[in-house]
Motif scaffolding. Sequence first.
Motif, mmCIF file in Angstrom:
data_model
loop_
_atom_site.group_PDB
_atom_site.id
_atom_site.type_symbol
_atom_site.label_atom_id
_atom_site.label_comp_id
_atom_site.label_asym_id
_atom_site.label_seq_id
_atom_site.Cartn_x
_atom_site.Cartn_y
_atom_site.Cartn_z
ATOM 1 N N GLU A 14 56.275 35.492 -1.130
ATOM 2 C CA GLU A 14 55.008 35.077 -2.395
ATOM 3 C C GLU A 14 53.793 35.401 -1.589
ATOM 4 O OE1 GLU A 14 54.857 30.899 -3.480
ATOM 5 O OE2 GLU A 14 57.081 31.098 -4.293
ATOM 6 N N THR A 15 53.674 35.065 -0.336
ATOM 7 C CA THR A 15 52.572 35.364 0.405
ATOM 8 C C THR A 15 52.390 37.053 0.493
ATOM 9 O OG1 THR A 15 52.737 33.551 1.822
ATOM 10 C CG2 THR A 15 51.046 35.237 2.532
ATOM 11 N N ALA A 16 53.684 37.812 0.898
ATOM 12 C CA ALA A 16 53.823 39.030 0.797
ATOM 13 C C ALA A 16 53.181 39.736 -0.699
ATOM 14 C CB ALA A 16 55.005 39.804 0.917
ATOM 15 N N HIS A 17 53.604 39.375 -1.750
ATOM 16 C CA HIS A 17 53.123 39.790 -2.956
ATOM 17 C C HIS A 17 51.657 39.506 -3.238
ATOM 18 C CE1 HIS A 17 56.515 40.769 -5.163
ATOM 19 N NE2 HIS A 17 57.410 39.718 -4.717
ATOM 20 N N ARG A 18 51.123 38.483 -2.642
ATOM 21 C CA ARG A 18 49.739 38.181 -2.623
ATOM 22 C C ARG A 18 49.081 38.994 -1.794
ATOM 23 N NH1 ARG A 18 50.541 33.044 -2.499
ATOM 24 N NH2 ARG A 18 50.236 32.717 -0.282
ATOM 25 N N ASN A 19 49.448 39.377 -0.711
ATOM 26 C CA ASN A 19 48.775 40.163 0.024
ATOM 27 C C ASN A 19 48.481 41.798 -0.333
ATOM 28 O OD1 ASN A 19 48.449 38.315 2.316
ATOM 29 N ND2 ASN A 19 50.106 38.916 3.716
ATOM 30 N N HIS A 20 49.601 42.146 -0.934
ATOM 31 C CA HIS A 20 50.026 43.454 -1.262
ATOM 32 C C HIS A 20 50.105 43.728 -2.661
ATOM 33 C CE1 HIS A 20 50.431 43.672 3.302
ATOM 34 N NE2 HIS A 20 51.381 42.916 3.013
ATOM 35 N N PRO A 21 49.212 43.221 -3.448
ATOM 36 C CA PRO A 21 49.381 43.204 -5.068
ATOM 37 C C PRO A 21 50.084 44.593 -5.902
ATOM 38 C CG PRO A 21 46.994 42.894 -4.687
ATOM 39 C CD PRO A 21 47.783 42.973 -3.239
ATOM 40 N N ASP A 22 49.448 45.588 -5.147
ATOM 41 C CA ASP A 22 49.612 46.794 -5.814
ATOM 42 C C ASP A 22 51.156 47.583 -5.021
ATOM 43 O OD1 ASP A 22 47.786 46.286 -7.584
ATOM 44 O OD2 ASP A 22 46.407 46.981 -6.244
ATOM 45 N N SER A 23 51.520 46.887 -4.196
ATOM 46 C CA SER A 23 52.711 47.594 -3.571
ATOM 47 C C SER A 23 53.915 48.083 -4.226
ATOM 48 C CB SER A 23 53.012 46.368 -2.387
ATOM 49 O OG SER A 23 54.247 46.956 -1.819
ATOM 50 N N LYS A 24 54.339 49.081 -3.435
ATOM 51 C CA LYS A 24 55.674 49.914 -4.114
ATOM 52 C C LYS A 24 56.771 49.366 -3.344
ATOM 53 C CE LYS A 24 53.475 54.337 -5.282
ATOM 54 N NZ LYS A 24 52.850 55.357 -4.382
ATOM 55 N N VAL A 25 56.649 48.502 -2.340
ATOM 56 C CA VAL A 25 57.698 47.748 -1.556
ATOM 57 C C VAL A 25 58.322 46.616 -2.831
ATOM 58 C CG1 VAL A 25 58.347 46.391 0.053
ATOM 59 C CG2 VAL A 25 56.524 47.751 0.293
ATOM 60 N N HIS A 26 59.841 46.895 -2.604
ATOM 61 C CA HIS A 26 60.579 45.919 -3.287
ATOM 62 C C HIS A 26 60.844 44.610 -2.383
ATOM 63 C CE1 HIS A 26 61.653 49.289 -5.650
ATOM 64 N NE2 HIS A 26 62.096 49.717 -4.451
ATOM 65 N N TYR A 27 59.970 43.734 -2.611
ATOM 66 C CA TYR A 27 59.999 42.204 -1.857
ATOM 67 C C TYR A 27 60.951 41.537 -2.355
ATOM 68 C CZ TYR A 27 55.787 43.645 0.715
ATOM 69 O OH TYR A 27 55.039 44.227 1.599
ATOM 70 N N LEU A 28 62.014 40.775 -1.719
ATOM 71 C CA LEU A 28 63.081 39.658 -2.244
ATOM 72 C C LEU A 28 63.278 38.829 -1.099
ATOM 73 C CD1 LEU A 28 66.212 40.687 -1.505
ATOM 74 C CD2 LEU A 28 65.326 42.594 -2.995
ATOM 75 N N VAL A 29 63.504 37.816 -1.802
ATOM 76 C CA VAL A 29 64.281 36.629 -0.844
ATOM 77 C C VAL A 29 65.805 36.926 -0.764
ATOM 78 C CG1 VAL A 29 64.883 34.280 -0.615
ATOM 79 C CG2 VAL A 29 62.664 34.989 -2.078
ATOM 80 N N ALA A 30 66.074 36.982 0.546
ATOM 81 C CA ALA A 30 67.552 37.247 0.791
ATOM 82 C C ALA A 30 68.062 36.671 2.183
ATOM 83 C CB ALA A 30 67.933 38.662 0.740
ATOM 84 N N ASP A 31 69.172 36.357 2.355
ATOM 85 C CA ASP A 31 69.534 35.840 3.765
ATOM 86 C C ASP A 31 70.242 36.871 4.605
ATOM 87 O OD1 ASP A 31 70.591 34.450 5.809
ATOM 88 O OD2 ASP A 31 71.479 32.893 4.787
ATOM 89 N N LEU A 32 69.894 37.383 5.512
ATOM 90 C CA LEU A 32 70.588 38.299 6.679
ATOM 91 C C LEU A 32 72.093 37.875 6.861
ATOM 92 C CD1 LEU A 32 70.276 40.555 8.429
ATOM 93 C CD2 LEU A 32 69.768 39.238 10.166
ATOM 94 N N PHE A 33 72.676 36.780 6.646
ATOM 95 C CA PHE A 33 73.808 36.312 7.064
ATOM 96 C C PHE A 33 74.696 36.559 5.688
ATOM 97 C CE2 PHE A 33 71.507 34.166 10.328
ATOM 98 C CZ PHE A 33 72.270 34.244 11.524
#
Length: 224
Positions: free
Chosen positions: A99-118
Motif C-alpha cells: 500500500e505504501t509503495a502504491h502511495r509513494n509511486h502513484p503513477d508507477s508502471k511497476v506491478h506491485y503485489l502481495v506475495a510470499d517468497l516461500f
Amino acid sequence: MTEDPDVVSRRIARESLDRDDPTGWFEDLYAAAADGDAVVPWDRGTAHQLLVEWINESEPDGSGKTALIVGAGTGWDAELVVDRGYDTTAFDISPSAIETAHRNHPDSKVHYLVADLFHPPADWHGAFDLIVEIYTVQALPIALQADAIKQVTSLVAPGGTLLVIAAARPDGQPDADVQGPPWPLTRATIQSFTAPDLRLIQLEQAPSPSDPTIHRWRAEYLRD
Ligand SMILES: C[S@@+](CC[C@H](N)C(=O)[O-])C[C@H]1O[C@@H](n2cnc3c(N)ncnc32)[C@H](O)[C@@H]1O
C-alpha cells in the motif's frame, strides 16, 4: 515518538519471532509506520546505493525483458529498475508495504503485489530476466535462509541475471553469535545462490558509507 526506531522495530520483530512467526513482524512494522507509530529502519526513500552503482556500471537495457524485485518494501528499488525499461514486478509479504509503495509511486508502471517468497505463483518459475534481492534473505532466521535462496534462484529465466545485495557476516562468526534480525550472510551463503546452470560472475564486498564497520555483499549471478 521518543523511543529509538531501531528499538521499536526490534521489539516488534522479537514479539513475532517469539510466537514462532518469523515473517509476521514485517506487516506489524509497516502498519505501525503507516500510522506514524514506528519508522521502518531500512526504508531509505531512495534506491539502494549498490543497486544504483550496478545499474550505472552495467547499463542494462530492459526493453522486452522482465524484472522481479524480491521483498520490495516501499518500492524505491523497483522504480529504478522499471526506469531501465524492464516490465517490472515487485512483491512483498506485507500488504501495508505494498500500500505504501502504491502511495509513494502513484503513477508507477511497476506491478506491485502481495506475495510470499516461500509460495511464489507457479508461473513465476524461471520467468524473470533480472531478479533483484536486497536484504530479504538476511531478514529471515538462518534456518529459513536455504529455502528462501532456493525460491529466489528458481525464478531466474534462462540467460537471466540475479543481483543480491546483503550485509556480510565476518568470517568465522558462528551462527549462535548472530543476534538477528538481521542475520547477515556468510561467504558460503552468498555462494549458495549458485547451481550448475547459475554461475556467480561477480562478488564484491564493500563497507557501508554510513557505518564502515558493516560490510555488504554485491553478488551477480548468470543463468546459462
Ligand atoms: C529488510 S527488508 C528490505 C526491504 C527492501 N528490499 C529494501 O532493501 O529496502 C525485508 C523485506 O522483505 C519482506 N519479506 C520478508 N519475508 C518475505 C517473504 N517471505 N516474502 C516476501 N517478502 C518478504 C519484508 O516485508 C521486507 O519488506
